[in-house]
Design a protein around this motif. Structure first.
Motif, PDB file in Angstrom:
ATOM      1  N   ALA A 199       0.304  -0.751  10.569  1.00 31.49           N
ATOM      2  CA  ALA A 199       0.693  -0.890  11.974  1.00 31.49           C
ATOM      3  C   ALA A 199       0.327  -2.264  12.531  1.00 31.49           C
ATOM      4  CB  ALA A 199       0.025   0.198  12.818  1.00 31.49           C
ATOM      5  N   PHE A 200      -0.612  -2.946  11.899  1.00 30.92           N
ATOM      6  CA  PHE A 200      -1.103  -4.224  12.404  1.00 30.92           C
ATOM      7  C   PHE A 200      -0.429  -5.414  11.716  1.00 30.92           C
ATOM      8  CE2 PHE A 200      -4.212  -0.967  13.081  1.00 30.92           C
ATOM      9  CZ  PHE A 200      -4.638  -1.163  14.382  1.00 30.92           C
ATOM     10  N   THR A 201       0.641  -5.148  10.971  1.00 30.65           N
ATOM     11  CA  THR A 201       1.368  -6.225  10.298  1.00 30.65           C
ATOM     12  C   THR A 201       2.528  -6.695  11.167  1.00 30.65           C
ATOM     13  OG1 THR A 201       2.821  -4.656   9.157  1.00 30.65           O
ATOM     14  CG2 THR A 201       0.765  -5.285   8.034  1.00 30.65           C
ATOM     15  N   LYS A 202       3.163  -7.789  10.775  1.00 28.48           N
ATOM     16  CA  LYS A 202       4.277  -8.336  11.541  1.00 28.48           C
ATOM     17  C   LYS A 202       5.439  -7.343  11.553  1.00 28.48           C
ATOM     18  CE  LYS A 202       6.156 -10.916   7.591  1.00 28.48           C
ATOM     19  NZ  LYS A 202       6.537 -12.259   7.085  1.00 28.48           N
ATOM     20  N   SER A 203       6.296  -7.469  12.546  1.00 30.19           N
ATOM     21  CA  SER A 203       7.376  -6.505  12.742  1.00 30.19           C
ATOM     22  C   SER A 203       8.335  -6.448  11.556  1.00 30.19           C
ATOM     23  CB  SER A 203       8.156  -6.831  14.023  1.00 30.19           C
ATOM     24  OG  SER A 203       8.674  -8.149  13.967  1.00 30.19           O
ATOM     25  N   SER A 204       8.470  -7.537  10.810  1.00 29.44           N
ATOM     26  CA  SER A 204       9.397  -7.573   9.678  1.00 29.44           C
ATOM     27  C   SER A 204       8.747  -7.146   8.358  1.00 29.44           C
ATOM     28  CB  SER A 204       9.980  -8.983   9.518  1.00 29.44           C
ATOM     29  OG  SER A 204       8.939  -9.925   9.277  1.00 29.44           O
ATOM     30  N   PHE A 205       7.498  -6.673   8.420  1.00 27.12           N
ATOM     31  CA  PHE A 205       6.788  -6.291   7.193  1.00 27.12           C
ATOM     32  C   PHE A 205       7.518  -5.186   6.439  1.00 27.12           C
ATOM     33  CE2 PHE A 205       3.985  -3.053   5.296  1.00 27.12           C
ATOM     34  CZ  PHE A 205       3.466  -3.781   4.242  1.00 27.12           C
ATOM     35  N   GLU A 206       7.693  -5.409   5.130  1.00 23.18           N
ATOM     36  CA  GLU A 206       8.191  -4.379   4.231  1.00 23.18           C
ATOM     37  C   GLU A 206       7.311  -4.392   2.992  1.00 23.18           C
ATOM     38  OE1 GLU A 206      12.283  -4.573   3.281  1.00 23.18           O
ATOM     39  OE2 GLU A 206      12.968  -4.486   5.365  1.00 23.18           O
ATOM     40  N   PRO A 207       6.814  -3.228   2.577  1.00 15.83           N
ATOM     41  CA  PRO A 207       5.921  -3.193   1.407  1.00 15.83           C
ATOM     42  C   PRO A 207       6.627  -3.646   0.145  1.00 15.83           C
ATOM     43  CG  PRO A 207       6.562  -0.980   2.074  1.00 15.83           C
ATOM     44  CD  PRO A 207       7.035  -1.894   3.154  1.00 15.83           C
ATOM     45  N   ASP A 208       5.926  -4.358  -0.699  1.00 15.96           N
ATOM     46  CA  ASP A 208       6.455  -4.842  -1.965  1.00 15.96           C
ATOM     47  C   ASP A 208       6.107  -3.816  -3.041  1.00 15.96           C
ATOM     48  OD1 ASP A 208       7.155  -6.133  -4.269  1.00 15.96           O
ATOM     49  OD2 ASP A 208       6.097  -7.984  -3.840  1.00 15.96           O
ATOM     50  N   TYR A 209       7.010  -2.868  -3.232  1.00 11.33           N
ATOM     51  CA  TYR A 209       6.735  -1.785  -4.168  1.00 11.33           C
ATOM     52  C   TYR A 209       6.706  -2.258  -5.614  1.00 11.33           C
ATOM     53  CZ  TYR A 209       7.360   1.463  -0.302  1.00 11.33           C
ATOM     54  OH  TYR A 209       7.229   2.140   0.886  1.00 11.33           O
ATOM     55  N   LEU A 210       7.435  -3.323  -5.925  1.00 10.28           N
ATOM     56  CA  LEU A 210       7.422  -3.819  -7.299  1.00 10.28           C
ATOM     57  C   LEU A 210       6.043  -4.360  -7.658  1.00 10.28           C
ATOM     58  CD1 LEU A 210       8.771  -4.466  -9.952  1.00 10.28           C
ATOM     59  CD2 LEU A 210       9.709  -6.556  -8.932  1.00 10.28           C
ATOM     60  N   THR A 211       5.434  -5.117  -6.739  1.00  8.50           N
ATOM     61  CA  THR A 211       4.073  -5.620  -6.984  1.00  8.50           C
ATOM     62  C   THR A 211       3.097  -4.464  -7.135  1.00  8.50           C
ATOM     63  OG1 THR A 211       4.488  -7.678  -5.783  1.00  8.50           O
ATOM     64  CG2 THR A 211       2.191  -7.012  -6.030  1.00  8.50           C
ATOM     65  N   LEU A 212       3.230  -3.464  -6.277  1.00  6.48           N
ATOM     66  CA  LEU A 212       2.356  -2.301  -6.360  1.00  6.48           C
ATOM     67  C   LEU A 212       2.558  -1.558  -7.677  1.00  6.48           C
ATOM     68  CD1 LEU A 212       0.296  -0.460  -4.990  1.00  6.48           C
ATOM     69  CD2 LEU A 212       2.195   0.709  -3.853  1.00  6.48           C
ATOM     70  N   PHE A 213       3.822  -1.433  -8.105  1.00  6.62           N
ATOM     71  CA  PHE A 213       4.154  -0.770  -9.357  1.00  6.62           C
ATOM     72  C   PHE A 213       3.515  -1.497 -10.538  1.00  6.62           C
ATOM     73  CE2 PHE A 213       6.964   0.150 -12.958  1.00  6.62           C
ATOM     74  CZ  PHE A 213       7.109   1.527 -12.871  1.00  6.62           C
ATOM     75  N   LEU A 214       3.643  -2.828 -10.553  1.00  2.00           N
ATOM     76  CA  LEU A 214       3.072  -3.615 -11.652  1.00  2.00           C
ATOM     77  C   LEU A 214       1.543  -3.577 -11.624  1.00  2.00           C
ATOM     78  CD1 LEU A 214       5.465  -6.704 -11.544  1.00  2.00           C
ATOM     79  CD2 LEU A 214       5.555  -4.745 -13.089  1.00  2.00           C
ATOM     80  N   TYR A 215       0.966  -3.563 -10.427  1.00  2.00           N
ATOM     81  CA  TYR A 215      -0.492  -3.471 -10.317  1.00  2.00           C
ATOM     82  C   TYR A 215      -0.992  -2.157 -10.908  1.00  2.00           C
ATOM     83  CZ  TYR A 215      -5.118  -2.779  -8.301  1.00  2.00           C
ATOM     84  OH  TYR A 215      -6.450  -2.513  -8.147  1.00  2.00           O
ATOM     85  N   GLU A 216      -0.350  -1.056 -10.544  1.00  2.00           N
ATOM     86  CA  GLU A 216      -0.762   0.249 -11.082  1.00  2.00           C
ATOM     87  C   GLU A 216      -0.585   0.289 -12.595  1.00  2.00           C
ATOM     88  OE1 GLU A 216      -2.313   2.530  -9.691  1.00  2.00           O
ATOM     89  OE2 GLU A 216      -1.899   2.564  -7.552  1.00  2.00           O
ATOM     90  N   MET A 217       0.436  -0.400 -13.097  1.00  2.00           N
ATOM     91  CA  MET A 217       0.644  -0.444 -14.545  1.00  2.00           C
ATOM     92  C   MET A 217      -0.471  -1.237 -15.225  1.00  2.00           C
ATOM     93  SD  MET A 217       4.128  -1.443 -16.595  1.00  2.00           S
ATOM     94  CE  MET A 217       4.878   0.098 -16.031  1.00  2.00           C
TER      95      MET A 217
END
Length: 280
Positions: A199-217
């Motif tokens: 909620a405290f991020t900029k209005s255009s914030f979109e999560p980077d699921y690919l980075t999260l996916f690679l991190y979990e891998m």
């Protein structure tokens, strides 16, 4: 041989292709295997769409300077059998309009393997924290050295879907515009007191699921299992979108075929891409 092939191409170009390929009684097709053989490879789909291979021998390629290279009649015959004519709901009128557009004498359009405007969608199974999950990977071609390579552009992964739920409007918490006068000590609200730090991020914030996916891998929480399905999305033909799927079934209307076709109006491309990427 070229003359025979050209006569054959002109002949098949005037046939109305329907389910169950081949040449039969008027208005019907039978399986004779002379032309509508399975499009076994995606590269072959490109060659047939552009009329860059022989209609009787897929091992014979046509190149610039060959009399049948990009031949209009041959292309028409090829494209008609590059549709899924058994299970798709594409109307005959839409197909004919597409073919007419592609084969325009003033502005013929071709597919280009190395050009932007198409992407692969891959369904693959992974084990995530001990549970089997299906991820959707979106891949694109990019130049690499003297050639090209497929790269993962995006990922859609069900376990990540509800990780971020950014509130908007009056429901959104925020940091006061004078927070800097407090040395931003009120960041405690974002990082400790709130369950929605996004909620405290900029209005255009979109999560980077690919980075999260690679991190979990990299943390060994995600392990690859197998590929389940592959399809391709094409936007290379101006004013059109089509989808290519692989069909494994008896007969000659098999292999890589157009399963969905849409005429694009302004803004439709962005809408379709959003649907493709957010289909969960």
């Amino acid at each position: 041989m070229r003359l025979i092939s050209l006569i054959f191409a002109l002949f098949i170009a005037n046939i109305f292709f329907v389910s169950g390929q081949g040449i039969g009684s008027p208005g019907t097709i039978k399986d004779d295997g002379r032309f509508a053989a399975s499009t076994k490879q995606v590269n072959q789909f490109f060659r047939r769409f552009n009329a860059e291979e022989s209609p009787t021998d897929g091992n014979v390629r046509y190149y610039p300077g060959d009399s049948l290279y990009h031949n209009r009649a041959l292309r028409e015959g090829f494209i008609k059998v590059l549709f899924d004519n058994q299970t798709s709901s594409i109307s005959s009128d839409l197909k004919e309009s597409f073919i007419k557009n592609v084969l325009s004498a003033d502005y013929p359009q071709y597919l280009n393997f190395h050009r932007e405007g198409w992407l692969a969608e891959v369904q693959a199974d992974f084990f995530f924290k001990g549970k089997r999950e299906t991820a959707t990977l979106f891949l694109k071609l990019q130049p690499e050295g003297l050639g090209y390579e497929w790269v993962i552009d995006r990922v859609s992964f069900p376990p990540f879907k509800n990780l971020f739920n950014k509130p908007v409007g009056n429901e959104k918490d925020f940091l006061h515009p004078l927070s800097h006068e407090l040395g931003f000590m009120n960041l405690r609200r974002a990082f400790q007191d709130s369950n929605l730090p996004e909620a405290f991020t900029k209005s255009s914030f979109e999560p980077d699921y690919l980075t999260l996916f690679l991190y979990e891998m990299k943390q060994n929480n995600i392990k690859f299992e197998t590929v389940k399905d592959v399809k391709f999305h094409f936007f290379q033909i101006e004013g059109w979108y089509f989808e290519v799927n692989q069909f494994n079934r008896p007969g000659f209307n098999t292999g890589w075929l157009i399963s969905n076709l849409v005429r694009l109006n302004p803004g439709d491309k962005e809408t379709i891409l959003k649907y493709i990427y957010d289909q969960e």
